[in-house]
Design an enzyme around this catalytic site. Structure first.
Site, PDB file in Angstrom:
ATOM      1  N   PHE A 151      -7.452  -1.322   4.913  1.00  0.00           N
ATOM      2  CA  PHE A 151      -7.819  -2.547   5.631  1.00  0.00           C
ATOM      3  C   PHE A 151      -6.986  -2.766   6.886  1.00  0.00           C
ATOM      4  O   PHE A 151      -7.400  -3.481   7.795  1.00  0.00           O
ATOM      5  CB  PHE A 151      -7.676  -3.775   4.697  1.00  0.00           C
ATOM      6  CG  PHE A 151      -6.254  -4.272   4.563  1.00  0.00           C
ATOM      7  CD1 PHE A 151      -5.702  -5.131   5.510  1.00  0.00           C
ATOM      8  CD2 PHE A 151      -5.446  -3.880   3.503  1.00  0.00           C
ATOM      9  CE1 PHE A 151      -4.393  -5.581   5.405  1.00  0.00           C
ATOM     10  CE2 PHE A 151      -4.140  -4.310   3.388  1.00  0.00           C
ATOM     11  CZ  PHE A 151      -3.610  -5.168   4.344  1.00  0.00           C
ATOM     12  N   LYS A 175     -15.892   5.747   4.924  1.00  0.00           N
ATOM     13  CA  LYS A 175     -15.921   4.647   3.949  1.00  0.00           C
ATOM     14  C   LYS A 175     -14.789   3.704   4.339  1.00  0.00           C
ATOM     15  O   LYS A 175     -13.634   3.926   3.999  1.00  0.00           O
ATOM     16  CB  LYS A 175     -15.708   5.209   2.537  1.00  0.00           C
ATOM     17  CG  LYS A 175     -16.294   4.395   1.398  1.00  0.00           C
ATOM     18  CD  LYS A 175     -15.816   2.962   1.320  1.00  0.00           C
ATOM     19  CE  LYS A 175     -14.448   2.824   0.702  1.00  0.00           C
ATOM     20  NZ  LYS A 175     -13.916   1.430   0.788  1.00  0.00           N
ATOM     21  N   GLU A 178     -13.466  -2.491   2.319  1.00  0.00           N
ATOM     22  CA  GLU A 178     -14.447  -3.564   2.113  1.00  0.00           C
ATOM     23  C   GLU A 178     -13.907  -4.916   2.584  1.00  0.00           C
ATOM     24  O   GLU A 178     -14.638  -5.894   2.663  1.00  0.00           O
ATOM     25  CB  GLU A 178     -14.883  -3.624   0.645  1.00  0.00           C
ATOM     26  CG  GLU A 178     -13.787  -3.917  -0.377  1.00  0.00           C
ATOM     27  CD  GLU A 178     -13.006  -2.669  -0.816  1.00  0.00           C
ATOM     28  OE1 GLU A 178     -12.671  -1.826   0.046  1.00  0.00           O
ATOM     29  OE2 GLU A 178     -12.694  -2.570  -2.021  1.00  0.00           O
ATOM     30  N   SER A 228      -2.976   2.981  -0.101  1.00  0.00           N
ATOM     31  CA  SER A 228      -1.759   2.832  -0.907  1.00  0.00           C
ATOM     32  C   SER A 228      -1.476   4.123  -1.687  1.00  0.00           C
ATOM     33  O   SER A 228      -2.380   4.921  -1.936  1.00  0.00           O
ATOM     34  CB  SER A 228      -1.946   1.663  -1.875  1.00  0.00           C
ATOM     35  OG  SER A 228      -3.053   1.929  -2.708  1.00  0.00           O
ATOM     36  N   CYS A 283       1.662   0.425   8.158  1.00  0.00           N
ATOM     37  CA  CYS A 283       2.334   1.467   7.371  1.00  0.00           C
ATOM     38  C   CYS A 283       3.618   1.913   8.060  1.00  0.00           C
ATOM     39  O   CYS A 283       4.451   2.572   7.455  1.00  0.00           O
ATOM     40  CB  CYS A 283       1.418   2.648   7.180  1.00  0.00           C
ATOM     41  SG  CYS A 283       0.938   3.373   8.742  1.00  0.00           S
ATOM     42  N   GLU A 383       6.895  -1.215  -2.039  1.00  0.00           N
ATOM     43  CA  GLU A 383       6.251  -1.528  -0.757  1.00  0.00           C
ATOM     44  C   GLU A 383       5.683  -2.942  -0.868  1.00  0.00           C
ATOM     45  O   GLU A 383       4.881  -3.231  -1.761  1.00  0.00           O
ATOM     46  CB  GLU A 383       5.107  -0.547  -0.465  1.00  0.00           C
ATOM     47  CG  GLU A 383       4.413  -0.891   0.840  1.00  0.00           C
ATOM     48  CD  GLU A 383       3.230   0.002   1.185  1.00  0.00           C
ATOM     49  OE1 GLU A 383       2.431   0.321   0.286  1.00  0.00           O
ATOM     50  OE2 GLU A 383       3.103   0.361   2.366  1.00  0.00           O
TER      51      GLU A 383
HETATM   52  P1  NAD Z   1      -5.932   0.665  -0.722  1.00  0.00           P
HETATM   53  O1  NAD Z   1      -5.308   1.876  -1.319  1.00  0.00           O
HETATM   54  O2  NAD Z   1      -6.119  -0.524  -1.598  1.00  0.00           O
HETATM   55  O3  NAD Z   1      -7.395   1.013  -0.138  1.00  0.00           O
HETATM   56  C1  NAD Z   1      -7.601   2.112   0.715  1.00  0.00           C
HETATM   57  C2  NAD Z   1      -9.040   2.589   0.547  1.00  0.00           C
HETATM   58  O4  NAD Z   1      -9.245   3.036  -0.788  1.00  0.00           O
HETATM   59  C3  NAD Z   1     -10.067   1.500   0.790  1.00  0.00           C
HETATM   60  O5  NAD Z   1     -11.158   2.057   1.490  1.00  0.00           O
HETATM   61  C4  NAD Z   1     -10.460   1.054  -0.607  1.00  0.00           C
HETATM   62  O6  NAD Z   1     -11.799   0.599  -0.691  1.00  0.00           O
HETATM   63  C5  NAD Z   1     -10.278   2.304  -1.430  1.00  0.00           C
HETATM   64  N1  NAD Z   1      -9.825   2.036  -2.798  1.00  0.00           N
HETATM   65  C6  NAD Z   1      -9.069   0.992  -3.237  1.00  0.00           C
HETATM   66  N2  NAD Z   1      -8.817   1.122  -4.548  1.00  0.00           N
HETATM   67  C7  NAD Z   1      -9.407   2.263  -4.959  1.00  0.00           C
HETATM   68  C8  NAD Z   1      -9.490   2.943  -6.207  1.00  0.00           C
HETATM   69  N3  NAD Z   1      -8.915   2.453  -7.295  1.00  0.00           N
HETATM   70  N4  NAD Z   1     -10.181   4.106  -6.262  1.00  0.00           N
HETATM   71  C9  NAD Z   1     -10.767   4.625  -5.164  1.00  0.00           C
HETATM   72  N5  NAD Z   1     -10.713   4.015  -3.954  1.00  0.00           N
HETATM   73  C10 NAD Z   1     -10.040   2.856  -3.843  1.00  0.00           C
HETATM   74  O7  NAD Z   1      -5.073   0.306   0.576  1.00  0.00           O
HETATM   75  P2  NAD Z   1      -5.188  -0.974   1.507  1.00  0.00           P
HETATM   76  O8  NAD Z   1      -4.661  -2.150   0.778  1.00  0.00           O
HETATM   77  O9  NAD Z   1      -6.541  -1.059   2.105  1.00  0.00           O
HETATM   78  O10 NAD Z   1      -4.198  -0.565   2.693  1.00  0.00           O
HETATM   79  C11 NAD Z   1      -2.819  -0.777   2.635  1.00  0.00           C
HETATM   80  C12 NAD Z   1      -2.084   0.447   2.167  1.00  0.00           C
HETATM   81  O11 NAD Z   1      -2.381   1.546   3.024  1.00  0.00           O
HETATM   82  C13 NAD Z   1      -0.574   0.303   2.227  1.00  0.00           C
HETATM   83  O12 NAD Z   1      -0.023   0.886   1.077  1.00  0.00           O
HETATM   84  C14 NAD Z   1      -0.185   1.066   3.491  1.00  0.00           C
HETATM   85  O13 NAD Z   1       1.132   1.553   3.499  1.00  0.00           O
HETATM   86  C15 NAD Z   1      -1.168   2.167   3.454  1.00  0.00           C
HETATM   87  N6  NAD Z   1      -1.337   2.762   4.774  1.00  0.00           N
HETATM   88  C16 NAD Z   1      -0.758   3.969   4.991  1.00  0.00           C
HETATM   89  C17 NAD Z   1      -0.862   4.553   6.235  1.00  0.00           C
HETATM   90  C18 NAD Z   1      -0.224   5.880   6.502  1.00  0.00           C
HETATM   91  O14 NAD Z   1      -0.439   6.419   7.570  1.00  0.00           O
HETATM   92  N7  NAD Z   1       0.526   6.454   5.590  1.00  0.00           N
HETATM   93  C19 NAD Z   1      -1.571   3.915   7.262  1.00  0.00           C
HETATM   94  C20 NAD Z   1      -2.162   2.685   6.998  1.00  0.00           C
HETATM   95  C21 NAD Z   1      -2.042   2.116   5.739  1.00  0.00           C
END
Ligand code: NAD
Length: 498
Positions: A151, A175, A178, A228, A283, A383
């Site tokens: 997000f 994808k 959401e 994450s 991040c 985090e």
């Molecule tokens: P998230 O892991 O909740 O979601 C990321 C994606 O995975 C979304 O598209 C979501 O719909 C999907 N998703 C969520 N839960 C899932 C599951 N159980 N099974 C399959 N798909 C699933 O992350 P977020 O809250 O959207 O973003 C924040 C996180 O992203 C933080 O931990 C941040 O550090 C990380 N991030 C990392 C970087 C990097 O470059 N390392 C960059 C940006 C964000």
């Protein structure tokens, strides 16, 4: 109420056949539901991948000049749409408008890098490796690749991957999160306007059902994931178990190490900018400030003074910091603040008391500063992904370095010092993928690669730059002989040079 749907076959998905599952999309600055987004079930996943697969078969045959024309047009359209995209991002993510425009600019840089695809795809050639035999190498597209984004950067993170994947001759299924799905549809429209053939870029709205559908689909050949760490691990394990190439970028806990000789005003500015920009939902945000004594008192005072000048509020009102993305996430971050207080950290600035310049229904939490945090406290081990900065006091450089290296995450880090020798030693010794020297958010330019180490990345490829091209293509080596004059002869031995 607006309905946000998929983009398949080069157009918005037929509303009559959308899936029945939807999720609400909020304006985080008001708490209002502004739209509902469709959540793909398996039938839509199948349809999206089939469309992408068909398109990939034609697109892989497009000439490099055809692709370059589309990429230049996309780059031009994207630059012109910066403010439109920023409005859409702020309305669904909450970050302030200038920050939203900033993420579009960083994504644009990758589109610009991808315009150089004719050069980036050049192979190598060796003449005369054996008598009358030449060898050359080529790189070819994979087919359908999936990009799954978080997000916090609804435009920039997709743009880390999509332009390069398309330039390399693949079809992409994106994808998006959401929580803020609309930016992906602006990107889809721009690709269509740029002349990209139908199906080469698809947007599949959804949640874990869509993600798991992509991870197990036999026609999806590679997955670029950002999110994450627990989900990144799941994506990596499931995708690789299904024979896919996977790069899964995970969470972070970025340390900024301040040595006693550092310019404390510069360090305080950097800590505040990198700690609270985008409400800490980056991040590459700095969340642990490791200060080598005796300068911690002076630095903490400078940071607290700067925080007192920040305005938290609606991102459309020229504030410095916006709301958090959802009420649940805000409550989770507040939970961490409560745990920090209970564990005995010194709460220097309490963001729970913020008076926002925004609607009372917004998901507010002001900048929060903890001092005297210890490595055992959850505010340090976990985090938080919110506007919470923790100061840890250490006695030596080595003690500070050990903290960074012992932490499970290894995304970004920075050292602040005037001592070139110490900085050089740090860049050598630190176990982190991206390092800043007096630069708090060392996000590499598009022609370098972005990615962390340890629990911040699963897989062996970082995003964009040379590693991005490598990830979205596979190599082939061709050995050629044009007999002149023609002669053969039987020889069952293993081919060696003659
Ligand atoms: P998230 O892991 O909740 O979601 C990321 C994606 O995975 C979304 O598209 C979501 O719909 C999907 N998703 C969520 N839960 C899932 C599951 N159980 N099974 C399959 N798909 C699933 O992350 P977020 O809250 O959207 O973003 C924040 C996180 O992203 C933080 O931990 C941040 O550090 C990380 N991030 C990392 C970087 C990097 O470059 N390392 C960059 C940006 C964000």
């Amino acid at each position: 109420m607006e309905r946000i749907t998929h983009w398949i076959d080069g157009k918005p998905w037929d509303q009559a056949t959308v899936s029945t599952r939807t999720a609400p999309v909020h304006d985080p600055a008001t708490g209002q539901v502004t739209a509902h987004v469709d959540l793909a079930d398996d039938d839509v996943v199948q349809r999206a991948v089939a469309s992408a697969r068909a398109a990939s078969l034609t697109w892989r045959r497009s000439s490099l000049s055809q692709r370059t024309q589309v990429l230049f047009a996309f780059r031009h359209l994207l630059a012109a749409a910066t403010h439109e995209l920023a409005d859409v991002i702020t309305a669904e993510h909450g970050k302030v408008l200038s920050d939203a425009a900033g993420e579009v600019t960083r994504g644009l840089e990758v589109a610009e890098f991808a315009c150089g695809i004719p050069h980036l795809l050049k192979g190598s050639f060796s003449e005369g490796v054996s008598t009358g035999v030449d060898v050359h190498s080529i790189r070819q597209p994979l087919g359908v690749v999936a990009v799954i984004s978080p997000f916090n950067f609804p435009a920039m993170v997709p743009l880390w991957f999509v332009p390069l994947a398309i330039a390399a001759g693949n079809a992409v299924v994106l994808k998006p999160s959401e929580k803020d799905p609309s930016a992906s549809l602006v990107l889809a429209r721009l690709w269509a306007q740029a002349g990209l053939p139908e199906g080469v870029f698809t947007v599949l709205q959804g949640d874990r059902v869509a993600v798991d559908g992509l991870l197990t689909h036999p026609d999806v050949k590679a997955v670029s994931f950002v999110g994450s760490t627990p989900v990144a691990r799941h994506v990596y394990e499931t995708g690789t178990a299904h024979g896919k190439r996977v790069q899964a970028l995970g969470g972070a806990k970025n340390h900024m190490l301040v040595l006693p000789d550092a310019d404390l005003d510069l360090a305080a500015d950097a800590a505040v900018n990198a700690g609270f920009g985008s409400a800490g939902e980056r991040c590459m945000a700095i969340s642990a400030l490791v200060v080598v004594e005796p300068v911690a008192d002076a630095l903490v005072a400078r940071i607290a003074e700067r925080i007192s000048r920040l305005r938290t509020g609606d991102g459309r009102r020229g504030c410095d910091m916006g709301p958090l993305v959802t009420a649940e996430h805000r409550d989770r971050v507040v939970g961490f603040v409560e745990q920090g207080v209970a564990a005995g950290a010194e709460l220097v600035v309490d963001g729970r008391l913020v008076e926002p310049d925004g609607d009372a229904g917004g998901y507010w939490l002001g900048p929060t500063l903890f001092d005297r945090v210890t490595p055992q406290m959850t505010v340090y081990t976990q985090e938080i992904f919110g506007p919470v900065l923790s100061v840890l006091r250490v006695s030596t450089y080595d003690e500070g370095l050990a903290l960074v290296n012992d932490h499970p995450y290894g995304n970004g880090t920075a050292i602040f010092t005037h001592d070139g020798g110490a900085a050089r030693r740090f860049q050598y010794d630190v176990e982190v993928g991206m390092v800043g020297v007096n630069v708090p958010i060392p996000v590499p330019m598009a022609y370098y690669s972005f990615g962390g180490w340890k629990s911040s990345l699963f897989g062996d490829s970082h995003a964009h730059g040379a590693e991005g091209i490598q990830f979205f293509t596979r190599g082939k080596v061709v050995t050629t002989r044009w007999p002149d004059p023609s002669h053969g002869g039987l020889n069952l031995g293993f081919p060696t040079h003659e």
